[in-house]
Design a protein around this motif. Structure first.
Motif, short mmCIF file in Angstrom:
data_model
loop_
_atom_site.label_atom_id
_atom_site.label_comp_id
_atom_site.label_asym_id
_atom_site.label_seq_id
_atom_site.Cartn_x
_atom_site.Cartn_y
_atom_site.Cartn_z
N GLY A 8 0.83 -1.20 0.00
CA GLY A 8 0.00 0.00 0.00
C GLY A 8 0.86 1.25 0.00
O GLY A 8 2.01 1.24 0.43
N LEU A 9 0.30 2.35 -0.46
CA LEU A 9 1.06 3.59 -0.61
C LEU A 9 1.67 4.07 0.71
O LEU A 9 1.01 4.09 1.74
CB LEU A 9 0.14 4.68 -1.16
CG LEU A 9 -0.41 4.39 -2.56
CD1 LEU A 9 -1.52 5.36 -2.89
CD2 LEU A 9 0.70 4.48 -3.60
N ILE A 10 2.93 4.45 0.66
CA ILE A 10 3.58 5.03 1.85
C ILE A 10 3.08 6.46 2.01
O ILE A 10 3.09 7.26 1.08
CB ILE A 10 5.12 5.01 1.69
CG1 ILE A 10 5.61 3.56 1.64
CG2 ILE A 10 5.78 5.76 2.85
CD1 ILE A 10 7.08 3.42 1.32
N LEU A 38 8.54 3.58 7.44
CA LEU A 38 7.86 4.19 6.31
C LEU A 38 6.46 3.59 6.27
O LEU A 38 6.24 2.50 5.76
CB LEU A 38 8.63 3.91 5.02
CG LEU A 38 10.03 4.53 4.97
CD1 LEU A 38 10.81 4.06 3.75
CD2 LEU A 38 9.94 6.06 4.99
N GLN A 39 5.51 4.31 6.86
CA GLN A 39 4.18 3.76 7.09
C GLN A 39 3.37 3.68 5.80
O GLN A 39 3.22 4.67 5.08
CB GLN A 39 3.43 4.60 8.12
CG GLN A 39 4.05 4.61 9.50
CD GLN A 39 3.89 3.27 10.23
OE1 GLN A 39 3.36 2.32 9.68
NE2 GLN A 39 4.34 3.22 11.47
N GLN A 40 2.84 2.49 5.55
CA GLN A 40 2.03 2.25 4.36
C GLN A 40 0.54 2.32 4.70
O GLN A 40 0.15 2.14 5.84
CB GLN A 40 2.35 0.86 3.79
CG GLN A 40 3.78 0.72 3.30
CD GLN A 40 4.20 -0.74 3.23
OE1 GLN A 40 4.32 -1.40 4.24
NE2 GLN A 40 4.43 -1.23 2.02
N ASP A 41 -0.25 2.57 3.69
CA ASP A 41 -1.70 2.56 3.85
C ASP A 41 -2.16 1.11 3.99
O ASP A 41 -2.11 0.32 3.04
CB ASP A 41 -2.35 3.21 2.63
CG ASP A 41 -3.87 3.33 2.78
OD1 ASP A 41 -4.44 2.70 3.69
OD2 ASP A 41 -4.47 4.05 1.97
N GLY A 42 -2.60 0.75 5.19
CA GLY A 42 -3.02 -0.62 5.47
C GLY A 42 -4.52 -0.80 5.50
O GLY A 42 -5.00 -1.76 6.10
N GLU A 53 1.34 1.28 -7.00
CA GLU A 53 1.59 1.48 -5.58
C GLU A 53 2.91 0.83 -5.16
O GLU A 53 3.65 1.38 -4.33
CB GLU A 53 0.42 0.92 -4.77
CG GLU A 53 -0.87 1.68 -5.03
CD GLU A 53 -2.01 1.30 -4.11
OE1 GLU A 53 -3.04 1.99 -4.17
OE2 GLU A 53 -1.88 0.35 -3.31
N LEU A 54 3.23 -0.32 -5.73
CA LEU A 54 4.53 -0.94 -5.48
C LEU A 54 5.65 -0.01 -5.93
O LEU A 54 6.65 0.17 -5.22
CB LEU A 54 4.62 -2.28 -6.21
CG LEU A 54 5.93 -3.05 -6.04
CD1 LEU A 54 6.07 -3.59 -4.62
CD2 LEU A 54 6.00 -4.21 -7.05
#
Length: 460
Positions: free
Chosen positions: A348-350, A404-408, A429-430
């Motif tokens: 998911g997007l950072i 680096l927090q991703q959209d979960g 997104e990757l």
């Protein structure tokens, strides 16, 4: 803390953190349809050619052999398989059915380290608890000889924070049920989807407690059980689970390096885990993470040999208890790691940058903020990074950590299910993940001084 960082902190607090508000905007970084060929080559290759990689099995071994070959073909140096022994558990037959009231088949899956029923299965009445706390407070007479069911539905969150709280039925519930004499335990899946696909995951047992059969129902089946309970029905279940404990078998950590100009400087560690559960192909958990880390290491060196060595760690046997992370920390206890970051939350997007040195080294934090803001990443100097599961060595050393927090928001729809497959990964997104990781890794690998910097003064 300088004025720029204070302004960034205010910005990160002022902007809504809902999934919708944080959706990645390609105008800030990559072209629409962006694709990272290197990361996709790794991700597509290991999920297609190896597939599931359950810890301690021949499938996990094939995964390590595949990853070693990939790293060498892409120019990594000092590529190695660092072996360790692991208590191995494998899945067997798994089926369940309500009999009597509400008679119908149920879709479930065994939890990792579940005990087994006899081959013919067991039949017992169900006793329902809404939470682990309710089970803990129950008298033994309510539980003994029965199949415990715990509901406790999980909710989606962008940062995945509900997993810690709502995961307790899986982690602690089976041990408590076993201590109270339960015949088995069945929980609602720890997931946020409504697919009829159950979520597996490891459980644990208190010392001296014999494992009992333990499984997770798909969420629609859990809903159905709870509707019957609300109707006042007395429920009975037939349950067959035949997993096996194989004892200690070999797993391993795969490592590889982009060697820096000054090998005396502590390396930058990019971590992920290579094993997966056996019901899916481990695309989001965690082949994506290894693809991101490996691709970022290569991209960070495209402008020339970095100052510091960049090391990738593909940890083994993470899913069944962080065996690889602990083994790596023990094996490298005398080796200082400069800074660590891990990707183990899908692709998911950072959307947010966190460190454990924003106050002690504001200049470095500023560099990282500047390098990632164009990709839609918000700096969060007010949050202290704690690192992923496979960064034990960095935590043990009290070292520098970056999250680096991703959209979960959708991660736990797929987590630990048969739906964890390649088609669930968005290539764009990757690519954003790789771009952010590459930018961060490039800064870190060319940083000459201390990562943690000076300790902050009291009152700062």
């Amino acid at each position: 803390m300088n004025k720029t960082i204070l302004a960034l902190a205010a910005l990160s607090l002022a902007i809504p953190t809902s999934a919708a508000a944080q959706r990645y905007d390609h105008r800030y970084s990559l072209e629409p349809g962006a694709h990272d060929e290197v990361a996709w080559d790794f991700l597509e290759g290991i999920t297609t050619e190896v597939g599931p990689r359950l810890a301690g099995t021949e499938d996990e071994t094939r995964g390590r052999i595949w990853a070693i070959d990939w790293l060498r073909r892409h120019g990594f140096q000092n590529v190695a398989d660092e072996p360790f022994m692991h208590n191995t558990w494998v899945r067997g037959e798994e089926r369940a059915r309500l009999i009597g009231a509400g008679a119908q088949p149920l879709i479930l899956t065994a939890l990792g380290y579940s005990g087994a029923t006899p081959a013919e299965g067991i039949t017992a009445g169900i006793v329902h608890f809404e939470t682990v706390a309710d089970l803990r407070e129950a008298d033994r007479s309510e539980v003994e000889g029965r199949i415990v069911y715990i509901g406790n539905p999980m909710r989606a969150a962008q940062d995945g924070s509900h997993y810690g709280l709502f995961g307790s039925p899986r982690r602690q519930g089976p041990g408590i049920a076993a201590q109270k004499g339960a015949a088995a335990i069945v929980i609602r899946s720890i997931g946020t989807d409504n697919d009829r696909l159950p979520h597996t995951g490891a459980t644990s047992w208190p010392d001296g407690v014999t494992p009992i059969p333990a499984a997770a129902l798909s969420n629609p089946d859990a809903d159905n059980v709870e509707r019957l309970i609300e109707r006042g029905e007395t429920l009975t279940m037939e349950l067959v689970l035949t997993p096996q404990f194989l004892g200690m078998t070999q797993s391993g950590n795969v490592v590889g390096e982009i060697v820096g100009r000054d090998p005396s400087l502590p390396p930058v560690l990019l971590a992920c885990h290579l094993d997966s559960w056996d019901n899916g192909t481990g695309a989001i958990d965690d082949a994506s993470g290894c693809a991101i880390a490996a691709s970022a290491a290569l991209h960070a060196a495209e402008g020339g040999q970095p100052l510091r060595t960049i090391r990738v760690l593909f940890a083994g046997a993470e899913e069944t208890g962080l065996w690889g992370s602990r083994a790596y920390s023990e094996a490298h206890a005398g080796e200082e790691i400069g800074v660590g970051l891990e990707s183990d939350f899908g692709a998911g997007l950072i959307w947010r940058l966190e460190t454990n040195f924003s106050r002690s080294n504001p200049a470095l934090f500023q560099q990282l903020a500047d390098a990632t803001m164009r990709y839609g990443v918000l700096p969060a100097p007010q949050i202290t990074a704690t690192g992923g599961a496979d960064l034990n060595i960095v935590r043990d050393q009290g070292g520098a950590i970056i999250d680096l927090q991703q959209d979960g928001s959708r991660y736990f729809d797929l987590h630990h299910t048969a739906n964890d497959t390649l088609d669930k990964v968005d290539p764009g997104e990757l690519a954003q993940n790789v771009a952010v990781w590459s930018a961060v890794t490039r800064v870190l690998a060319n940083h000459q001084g201390s990562f943690l910097g000076a300790e902050p003064l009291l009152g700062d």
